[in-house]
Motif scaffolding. Structure first.
Motif, PDB file in Angstrom:
ATOM      1  N   GLY A 233      -2.792   5.984   5.369  1.00  0.00           N
ATOM      2  CA  GLY A 233      -2.569   6.022   6.834  1.00  0.00           C
ATOM      3  C   GLY A 233      -2.436   7.090   7.329  1.00  0.00           C
ATOM      4  N   LEU A 234      -2.285   7.275   8.572  1.00  0.00           N
ATOM      5  CA  LEU A 234      -2.355   8.603   9.528  1.00  0.00           C
ATOM      6  C   LEU A 234      -1.334   8.593  10.594  1.00  0.00           C
ATOM      7  N   GLU A 235      -0.166   9.546  10.393  1.00  0.00           N
ATOM      8  CA  GLU A 235       1.083   9.659  11.137  1.00  0.00           C
ATOM      9  C   GLU A 235       0.732  10.503  12.218  1.00  0.00           C
ATOM     10  N   LEU A 236       1.168  10.340  13.548  1.00  0.00           N
ATOM     11  CA  LEU A 236       1.074  11.408  14.587  1.00  0.00           C
ATOM     12  C   LEU A 236       2.562  11.227  15.205  1.00  0.00           C
ATOM     13  N   THR A 237       3.143  12.432  15.515  1.00  0.00           N
ATOM     14  CA  THR A 237       4.382  12.416  16.306  1.00  0.00           C
ATOM     15  C   THR A 237       4.298  13.181  17.465  1.00  0.00           C
ATOM     16  N   PHE A 238       4.885  12.756  18.406  1.00  0.00           N
ATOM     17  CA  PHE A 238       5.118  13.401  20.007  1.00  0.00           C
ATOM     18  C   PHE A 238       6.416  13.302  20.365  1.00  0.00           C
TER      19      PHE A 238
ATOM     20  N   LEU B   7     -11.040   7.573   6.020  1.00  0.00           N
ATOM     21  CA  LEU B   7     -11.700   6.365   5.259  1.00  0.00           C
ATOM     22  C   LEU B   7     -11.299   5.105   5.125  1.00  0.00           C
ATOM     23  N   LEU B   8     -11.944   4.071   5.366  1.00  0.00           N
ATOM     24  CA  LEU B   8     -11.771   2.830   4.822  1.00  0.00           C
ATOM     25  C   LEU B   8     -11.915   2.430   3.480  1.00  0.00           C
TER      26      LEU B   8
ATOM     27  N   LEU C 224      -6.555   2.701   5.846  1.00  0.00           N
ATOM     28  CA  LEU C 224      -7.147   3.865   6.511  1.00  0.00           C
ATOM     29  C   LEU C 224      -6.131   5.082   5.349  1.00  0.00           C
ATOM     30  N   THR C 225      -7.167   5.924   5.151  1.00  0.00           N
ATOM     31  CA  THR C 225      -6.562   7.213   4.430  1.00  0.00           C
ATOM     32  C   THR C 225      -7.416   8.355   4.957  1.00  0.00           C
ATOM     33  N   VAL C 226      -6.694   9.686   4.893  1.00  0.00           N
ATOM     34  CA  VAL C 226      -7.243  10.866   5.309  1.00  0.00           C
ATOM     35  C   VAL C 226      -8.181  11.496   4.271  1.00  0.00           C
ATOM     36  N   ALA C 227      -9.423  11.537   4.966  1.00  0.00           N
ATOM     37  CA  ALA C 227     -10.575  12.007   3.939  1.00  0.00           C
ATOM     38  C   ALA C 227     -10.622  13.576   4.034  1.00  0.00           C
ATOM     39  N   LYS C 228     -11.002  13.986   2.927  1.00  0.00           N
ATOM     40  CA  LYS C 228     -11.390  15.479   2.823  1.00  0.00           C
ATOM     41  C   LYS C 228     -12.944  15.988   3.151  1.00  0.00           C
ATOM     42  N   SER C 229     -12.986  17.146   2.898  1.00  0.00           N
ATOM     43  CA  SER C 229     -14.440  17.545   3.433  1.00  0.00           C
ATOM     44  C   SER C 229     -15.380  17.039   2.513  1.00  0.00           C
ATOM     45  N   ASN C 230     -15.097  16.699   1.370  1.00  0.00           N
ATOM     46  CA  ASN C 230     -15.940  16.355   0.363  1.00  0.00           C
ATOM     47  C   ASN C 230     -15.905  14.578   0.267  1.00  0.00           C
ATOM     48  N   SER C 231     -15.666  14.070   1.349  1.00  0.00           N
ATOM     49  CA  SER C 231     -15.211  12.530   1.316  1.00  0.00           C
ATOM     50  C   SER C 231     -14.279  12.128   0.147  1.00  0.00           C
ATOM     51  N   SER C 232     -13.630  12.751  -0.372  1.00  0.00           N
ATOM     52  CA  SER C 232     -12.403  12.275  -0.997  1.00  0.00           C
ATOM     53  C   SER C 232     -11.157  12.017  -0.382  1.00  0.00           C
ATOM     54  N   THR C 233     -10.439  11.287  -0.867  1.00  0.00           N
ATOM     55  CA  THR C 233      -9.146  10.941  -0.084  1.00  0.00           C
ATOM     56  C   THR C 233      -8.021  12.081  -0.498  1.00  0.00           C
ATOM     57  N   GLU C 234      -7.036  12.293   0.424  1.00  0.00           N
ATOM     58  CA  GLU C 234      -5.984  13.174  -0.096  1.00  0.00           C
ATOM     59  C   GLU C 234      -4.866  12.765  -0.773  1.00  0.00           C
TER      60      GLU C 234
ATOM     61  N   ALA D  25       1.095  -1.237   0.075  1.00  0.00           N
ATOM     62  CA  ALA D  25      -0.020  -0.022  -0.097  1.00  0.00           C
ATOM     63  C   ALA D  25       0.811   1.037   0.132  1.00  0.00           C
ATOM     64  N   GLY D  26       2.058   1.085   0.417  1.00  0.00           N
ATOM     65  CA  GLY D  26       2.949   2.444   0.472  1.00  0.00           C
ATOM     66  C   GLY D  26       2.884   3.102   1.592  1.00  0.00           C
ATOM     67  N   PHE D  27       2.843   2.621   2.886  1.00  0.00           N
ATOM     68  CA  PHE D  27       2.807   3.342   4.100  1.00  0.00           C
ATOM     69  C   PHE D  27       4.294   3.692   4.083  1.00  0.00           C
ATOM     70  N   PRO D  28       4.437   4.866   4.489  1.00  0.00           N
ATOM     71  CA  PRO D  28       5.869   5.769   4.995  1.00  0.00           C
ATOM     72  C   PRO D  28       6.694   4.945   5.863  1.00  0.00           C
ATOM     73  N   GLU D  29       8.142   4.955   5.626  1.00  0.00           N
ATOM     74  CA  GLU D  29       8.972   4.234   6.379  1.00  0.00           C
ATOM     75  C   GLU D  29       9.333   5.098   7.821  1.00  0.00           C
ATOM     76  N   ILE D  30       9.523   4.475   8.864  1.00  0.00           N
ATOM     77  CA  ILE D  30      10.074   5.063   9.953  1.00  0.00           C
ATOM     78  C   ILE D  30      11.696   4.960   9.933  1.00  0.00           C
ATOM     79  N   LEU D  31      12.233   6.191  10.053  1.00  0.00           N
ATOM     80  CA  LEU D  31      13.807   6.195  10.017  1.00  0.00           C
ATOM     81  C   LEU D  31      14.382   6.672  11.255  1.00  0.00           C
ATOM     82  N   ASP D  32      15.397   6.355  11.593  1.00  0.00           N
ATOM     83  CA  ASP D  32      16.112   7.034  12.709  1.00  0.00           C
ATOM     84  C   ASP D  32      16.884   8.319  12.301  1.00  0.00           C
TER      85      ASP D  32
END
Length: 1440
Positions: free
Chosen positions: A735-740, A701-702, A720-730, A621-628
């Motif tokens: 996927g969704l990545e969050l960083t803390f 969106l699924l 999972l992919t981020v949805a826009k306001s018109n229910s289309s995908t970005e 699917a092409g999820f982003p890699e996690i690099l050090d």
């Protein structure tokens, strides 16, 4: 000899030392010792085996108390083993023995002594044993908590010493024994062993006495035996089925008669009393106060439970049916004594612990309670107000009912001989006997000690149908049936109870002994010292029987009462008791509301169980890699492998910054009943990591593939992919990545170890929401321990988490004449699976930033006041030197008009209009401002060409007059406030400032150093107006906090006393003395504004959560004043409290009808599995404490037994819809509430309640009113169970402003009973919840007209086709709709049919093949065209 007697004689053990017993820590804990093999040293064979043939070696293990040099328990002997020799290796002896024991003496002084013995066979068949050495096995650690066993997961090597274990009794051996010079170790000899706790042993603690070493191959009465003699029965013990037995018509006869026996006994006691006093007869006699019988079930090893204590009453001989010549062989009785010759029991005895085993028996102990008069001078007297009571065991007997093979062979009429004398008995007490009796010569026949007769019955299923019902029972017996039903009851109710015995003569309803006695009863015997030798009021030790059975008595010096719950059968004419005089008795009550299982701690996330093709689909699917930080891929961890947390590695890690990355990759749908196959279509997540702000993700969106939509077991998860306001995908990666980012800008000084501990012990709870209906899908939980890098640059782990929710269902009420509350069934449902990838990337930090790695040292919790020897150095008050060096003893001079607004309003001159000078402005800054003003005046003169006009003389005079008057006002103000200002300045010299960082529920402990500077003693009163800051007056609490903070300051007991009236603590100080005053700040209130979950909406693929804390209010200042007797303060401690956010372990959401009280119970899991709580059995025994942040919420818990679950009870007052109440609950395990083990966040959603009553399978409509808002909205209605609830309109519709819209809700429930459903009205444009209803469904089952039964095979095949007939009862043609409760198991050939009037129609049925064996009941509903039920058929399907 009976089997019980044989087992009892062979299992006698030496009790532990009395002082050691008092140090025991209940409850008992089970352990397992494994002895593997013994390695012989180089000189072992030469020293012990020379000249011996056929030598075998044996292990002997005993328990030993080092502190008292006392062996106790019994010595366990293993089976002899041969020595083995391996080429090139040392000789070994394979023992392979496993020992079990349980004890409450978890003390460092209790050890196991292991001896290796060489055994040889003699010519006469005997064995010769030669000791070869012994070792000392330490069972329990000598740490602060002695209850912790020695960590023995790794094998241990036990060193052996020369000599015999009896050497440990030498008085020169002191701790540590192993280092004593008298102990000579054997070179090269060692025994490989291991020690570990064995929780399954807790099931057999009633069968196995404490401190008794046994092996798994030894037969233990009460356990299911194995055909294999070498099988380990204690590895997973199984208990035999218990029986309920009854003893009726019990009577005891004593030789030669009851009157003569008691007369001789009292004569001997009085003679002994007079002999001890050395005087003649004084006319003062000892009387019999009560006659008791102890009855208990004994397994030969010990009592299974506390024996019952009943009161015996003298009764005529004829009433019990005893023959005088049979029971009393020594002579005849006269008519005068024939009326009262036996002791009888007026009620029935019930024994619930009996097991059909030859070693199980019933033990009887006859005990008398005597009353002796006692004078005020310590001598005996006739006064009844001062008496001493003591007890003595007179006779005992044991009987084994199951010597035969079955319960049916157990005798019904039993006759036993009573015993006495100094022989061993199960009670372990001295038993009275007459001096002339010879017990050994009369065994097997009726002895002169008396006899016992009773009727024995066993309740079984066969007897349950033929035995009459017992209509009258004791209240205690009835309540006992309610509290703990017998495991043998099954479907048999109280009808199984045998009939009561015949009525006895009228007696008291309750036998209460009014005994004047000391708090502790002595044990007496005719052969030992009498009780009146002891001096009162010295406390007497209890007899073993009293201490074992814990008889209740009042703790008074010379008065006590013993209440026996022994109810006799009285006549109907007895006087009824007054209701007002007897208090009601509270019984055990189980609340009808179901507890919510804590999901966050019970489902920590399991490793991915997806197929290989599913994993390949995700990686494509092409999820982003996690690099050090160096651009390399982070190390991938296996979630199934254990994690070892080493704090030293984290401290030595050069990458001190941690960047936590959460990637939400995919979601797998799980088919749900009454839900669509594509539910949910979009989701969002809410959670909170550590102290970061709560996060609410955007809509995701699924994305489904063709294989995702297939109804197969191997379905691909939805990306999972981020949805826009018109229910289309970005655009961008899925996927969704969050960083803390946890760096020095976020963590406070010394907080990094706490952050690492949070990762190691806590679980992150993620709430999954349906983004369309805004309803909670479920919650998932994942352990954060895999984010510990342990010196690696970056780590990552991917897990598939189950999304779980809790549902409730109340079964339908049964049609009966009794009114009862139907229980609520609670069960968990898996709503889906979330694929989550977590990572921790290490980053370097700026070395210029000072960031302590470790916590502040312990002395930082000691607040030291400054000495105050440095005063004001002179010069300007605004000089930089004063401000920079002696800030504590200096004060800046400020204009009075700047610090007092009232004074400024009274002034007349322009002084009040002058610009305010900053408080920190110095002389250099003032000179600079004057120069700038002159330069501005020169510039104006050059531009205008003339000087500004001078003020007139009159104006100057008026201004001087105003200034003169203002100076007078200022002078009066200064004189008025001079004393107050000086007092404030002086108080600053004795004020010490201390800052604490407080979180919700966490107690911040510190000690203030208080010194008396005077040469006179002072009594200091500690005053503090804030109740959240308190003085610790308890020495135990003070010691607890000192142990937590590792404080080395001295601790003093009894240091404080409370001041009368104000309850303020006071402390006495000697001249020039210094004390440490313990203080504690703890709050449960939320005085800061907490944020709601923060929305994360950015356009980049990597979304960084900002590093800011929750909005905090201004720091709270609390003053603690230490005031002397004259009212003057001796010292002031100014505490600045800065609130920090707390860590949330779990979040609970409850939906409840508005304006009603919510009552809920949250069930706690075992504390061994709770994240953040250290394991150990001692946590299960402690009583938990809970505190709530909202004072209007009632939060409580009850102390339960060790094996019962713990519940936290909530009671929340109702509110208007759609209000949401939010509060926090802190759960504590320690007595002093130092730090919460868990912090819960609770949301209570109050919704509008709509009650809907319906019939199963029938559609019922209900109308609701929806009111519009101030603007036009596009809304849609969503139901929580769309398969059972229909909404009209079903599509999106426009809701005008301030309009009223009618909504129609149709309910067709398939299962009868009560349940909750939810209806949300959502603004589809802004994704906002406009209104919500709580639908309380009450569904009843329709009347079943016909029933069918069918048998189907399990698995395989294409199912089965059947048919049933239905006749139209109407005269005209009608259309009928066909419904079923199990559409997955039953399909109709036609869902709707039309039948002519009076005709019969054949309905085709198609049954799906079953997947497992069992029985399923399927209901078929035949409804009319209005979907109203006409008839209901029940089909019972048996899959086999």
């Amino acid at each position: 000899m009976t089997e019980w007697k044989r087992v009892f004689d062979s299992r006698r053990a030496v009790p532990p030392h009395g002082q050691t017993t008092r140090l025991g820590q209940e409850p008992s804990q089970g352990f397992q010792i494994v002895f593997k093999h013994f390695v012989c040293g180089g000189h072992f064979e030469q020293k012990f085996l020379q000249g011996l043939q056929g030598v075998r070696f044996q292990l002997r293990v005993s328990l030993f108390d080092i502190s008292h040099r006392h062996f106790f328990g019994r010595t366990w002997k293993g089976s002899p083993q041969q020595m083995r020799t391996s080429l090139g290796q040392s000789k070994t002896i394979p023992f392979n023995e496993v020992l079990y024991f349980h004890t409450s003496l978890r003390l460092p002084s209790v050890v196991a002594v292991v001896e290796v013995v060489a055994v040889t066979d003699q010519a006469d068949g005997s064995h010769h044993a030669l000791g070869c050495g012994f070792g000392i096995l330490r069972l329990f650690s000598a740490k602060a908590d002695p209850a912790e066993a020695v960590d023995s997961k790794e094998p241990r090597r036990l060193c052996l010493y020369h000599g015999s274990p009896r050497a440990l009794l030498h008085p020169s051996l002191h701790e540590p024994v192993e280092k004593n010079q008298l102990m000579l170790p054997m070179d090269g000899a060692c025994l490989h062993c291991g020690l570990q706790p064995h929780p399954p042993l807790e099931l057999v603690t009633a069968l196995l006495p404490q401190n008794l070493l046994v092996s798994g191959s030894e037969p233990i009465p009460g356990l299911v035996s194995s055909t294999d003699s070498s099988a380990d029965l204690l590895q997973k013990p199984r208990l035999l089925k218990s029986l309920i037995c009854y003893l009726d018509k019990l009577s005891i006869s004593l030789y030669p008669s009851l009157e003569k026996f008691e007369e001789d006994l009292l004569l001997l006691l009085n003679m002994d009393r007079l002999n001890q006093r050395g005087c003649g007869p004084d006319g003062k006699d000892i009387t019999i106060q009560e006659r008791r019988l102890h009855v208990g079930v004994h397994s030969g090893w010990g009592f299974l439970s506390r024996p019952q204590v009943v009161v015996l009453e003298p009764e005529p001989l004829a009433s019990k049916g005893l023959q005088q010549t049979g029971s009393l062989p020594r002579g005849s009785l006269g008519s005068s004594s024939a009326r009262c010759q036996v002791l009888g029991l007026r009620s029935r005895l019930q024994l619930k612990e009996m097991v059909n085993h030859p070693a199980f028996g019933v033990v009887f102990q006859l005990e008398y309670v005597f009353s002796a008069p006692l004078g005020g001078d310590g001598k005996l007297s006739f006064t009844t107000s001062s008496k001493m009571a003591f007890m003595q065991c007179l006779r005992w007997s044991a009987w084994s009912p199951f010597q035969a093979a079955s319960c049916a062979d157990a005798p019904s009429e039993v006759r036993l001989a009573l015993r006495g004398g100094p022989g061993p008995n199960p009670g372990g007490v001295m038993v009275y006997t007459a001096p002339h009796l010879d017990w050994n010569s009369r065994e097997g026949e009726d002895p002169e000690g008396g006899a016992m007769k009773f009727r024995f019955t066993v309740r079984s299923e066969a007897q349950a149908t033929s035995t009459p019902i017992s209509t009258r029972k004791r209240p205690e017996e009835a309540s006992w049936h309610k509290r703990s039903p017998s495991p043998l009851r099954g479907g048999v109710g109280h009808q199984a109870l045998p009939s009561p015995p015949p009525k006895s003569p009228l007696g008291p309803g309750l036998s209460i002994s009014q005994l004047a006695a000391t708090p502790r009863y002595p044990t007496i015997s005719h052969t030992v010292a009498s009780p009146w030798q002891q001096q009162l009021p010295s406390q007497l030790h209890p007899s073993p029987m009293v201490s074992a059975y814990q008889l209740s008595h009042a703790e008074l010096p010379c008065a006590s009462s013993i209440a026996h719950l022994e109810v006799s059968f009285s006549h109907a004419s007895a006087e009824p008791a007054v209701a007002d005089e007897e208090p009601l008795r509270e019984v055990t009550f189980t609340p009808v509301h179901a507890p919510v299982i804590t999901l966050g701690t019970q489902t920590p996330g399991s490793s991915s169980s997806m197929s290989r093709s599913s994993i390949a689909h995700l990686y494509s699917a092409g999820f982003p890699e996690i690099l050090d930080c160096r651009g390399q891929v982070a190390d991938v961890l296996d979630p199934g492998e254990p994690i070892n947390f080493n704090p030293q590695k984290e401290e030595a890690d050069p990458l001190q910054c941690n960047k936590l990355v959460l990637q939400f990759l995919a979601f797998s749908r799980v088919p749900q009943d009454n839900m669509g196959a594509d539910w949910p279509k979009s989701v969002y997540f809410t959670f909170q990591v550590y102290r970061f702000p709560p996060v609410k993700t955007q809509r995701l969106l699924l994305l489904c593939t063709e294989k995702t939509q297939l109804d197969t077991a191997d379905r691909y998860p939805c990306i999972l992919t981020v949805a826009k306001s018109n229910s289309s995908t970005e655009s961008g990666p899925p996927g969704l990545e969050l960083t803390f980012l946890a760096d020095p800008a976020f963590l406070k000084p010394g907080e990094r170890p706490w952050f690492l501990q949070y990762l190691a012990l806590h679980t992150l709870q993620i709430d999954v929401w349906d983004a369309d209906s805004l309803m909670l899908v479920g919650s998932a939980a994942v352990e954060l321990k895999h984010l510990l890098r342990q010196g690696r640059p970056a780590v990552q782990v991917m897990q598939e988490l189950e999304v779980i929710t809790t549902e409730y269902l109340q079964e339908a009420l049964m049609v009966s004449g009794q009114r009862s509350m139907t229980p609520i069934n609670v069960f968990t449902v898996v709503r889906g699976k979330l694929l989550l990838r977590m990572a921790n990337v290490g980053l370097p930090f700026d070395p210029s930033v000072k960031w302590p790695v470790t916590l502040p040292p312990s002395h930082s919790r000691v607040v030291q006041p400054h000495d105050g020897t440095r005063g004001f150095g002179g010069g300007s008050l605004c000089s930089n030197s004063v401000l920079g060096h002696h800030a504590r003893n200096a004060s800046d001079a400020r204009r009075l008009v700047d610090i007092d607004a009232d004074l400024a309003a009274l002034l007349y001159s322009r002084m009040k209009a002058a610009p305010r000078r900053p408080e920190t402005e110095g002389e250099a800054e003032a000179a600079r401002r004057r120069k700038l003003a002159r330069m501005e005046a020169v510039r104006q003169y050059e531009e205008q060409g003339h000087m500004p006009p001078r003020p007139r003389l009159t104006s100057r005079r008026e201004e001087h007059l105003e200034q003169f008057r203002d100076l007078g006002v200022i002078e009066a103000y200064r004189e008025r406030h001079k004393a107050e200002s000086i007092t404030v300045m002086l108080s600053q010299a004795i004020t010490v400032r201390h800052t604490v960082y407080a979180a919700l529920g966490t107690a911040e402990f510190f000690e203030f150093v208080l010194r008396n500077p005077f040469n006179m003693p002072r009594t200091i009163t500690i005053e503090c107006e804030d109740p959240e800051l308190s003085v610790i007056t308890s020495s135990r609490e003070w010691g607890h906090f000192k142990g937590l903070t590792r404080s080395t300051t001295p601790l003093e007991e009894g240091m404080f006393h409370l001041k009368g009236g104000t309850r303020a603590p006071q402390v006495y100080l000697r001249p020039k003395e210094t004390l440490y005053i313990p203080l504690k700040y703890q709050t449960f209130a939320l005085d800061y504004v907490s944020q709601e979950p923060m929305d994360v909406f950015t356009s980049t693929s990597v979304r960084l959560v900002e590093k800011h804390q929750l909005n905090s209010a201004q720091a709270k200042i609390i003053k603690v004043v230490f005031r002397a007797e004259d009212g003057k303060p001796l010292a002031i401690c100014e505490v600045s409290v800065e609130r920090i956010p707390h860590v949330i372990d779990q979040t609970f959401r409850f939906y409840h009808p508005e304006l009603t009280v919510l009552k809920k119970a949250i069930r706690l899991p075992p504390w061994d599995s709770v994240p953040g709580v250290l394991g150990g059995s001692e946590h299960r025994m402690r009583h938990i404490h809970v505190r709530c942040s909202d004072p209007n919420v009632i939060c409580d818990t009850k102390s339960m037994s060790p094996m019962e679950p713990q519940d936290v009870y909530l009671k929340v007052s109702g509110a208007q819809s759609p209000r949401i109440k939010r509060f926090f609950i802190a759960v504590f395990l320690d007595e002093w509430l130092a730090a919460p083990a868990q912090v819960w966040q609770v949301y209570v959603h109050f919704l509008q309640r709509v009650d809907i009553s319906c019939v199963s399978g029938q559609l019922t409509w209900q109308s609701l009113v929806l009111r519009g808002t101030r603007a036009l909205r596009k809304v849609r209605c969503y139901a929580s169970h769309p398969g059972e609830i229909q909404v009209d309109p079903v599509e999106v519709f426009a809701l005008p402003a301030a309009a009223v819209q009618d909504l129609r809700v149709g309910v067709r429930a398939w299962r009868p009973g009560g349940r909750f459903a939810y209806l949300n009205v959502v603004d589809v444009e802004h994704r906002q919840l406009l209104s919500a209803w709580l639908l309380c469904l009450s569904c009843r089952q329709p009347l079943i007209s016909k029933a069918f039964e069918i048998f189907l095979p399990v698995g395989g095949g294409k199912g089965s086709s059947k048919k049933i007939t239905y006749t139209n009862p109407y005269q005209n043609k009608r259309a009928f709709l066909l419904r079923t409760t199990h559409p997955d198991l039953l399909h109709f050939k036609e869902d709707s049919v039309e039948i002519e009037g009076g005709e019969t129609y054949t309905i085709g049925l198609r049954f799906a093949p079953g997947q497992s064996a069992g029985v399923e009941e399927i209901l078929v509903f035949i409804n009319n065209h209005d979907d109203t039920n006409e008839e209901t058929f029940c089909i019972r399907v048996q899959y086999r």
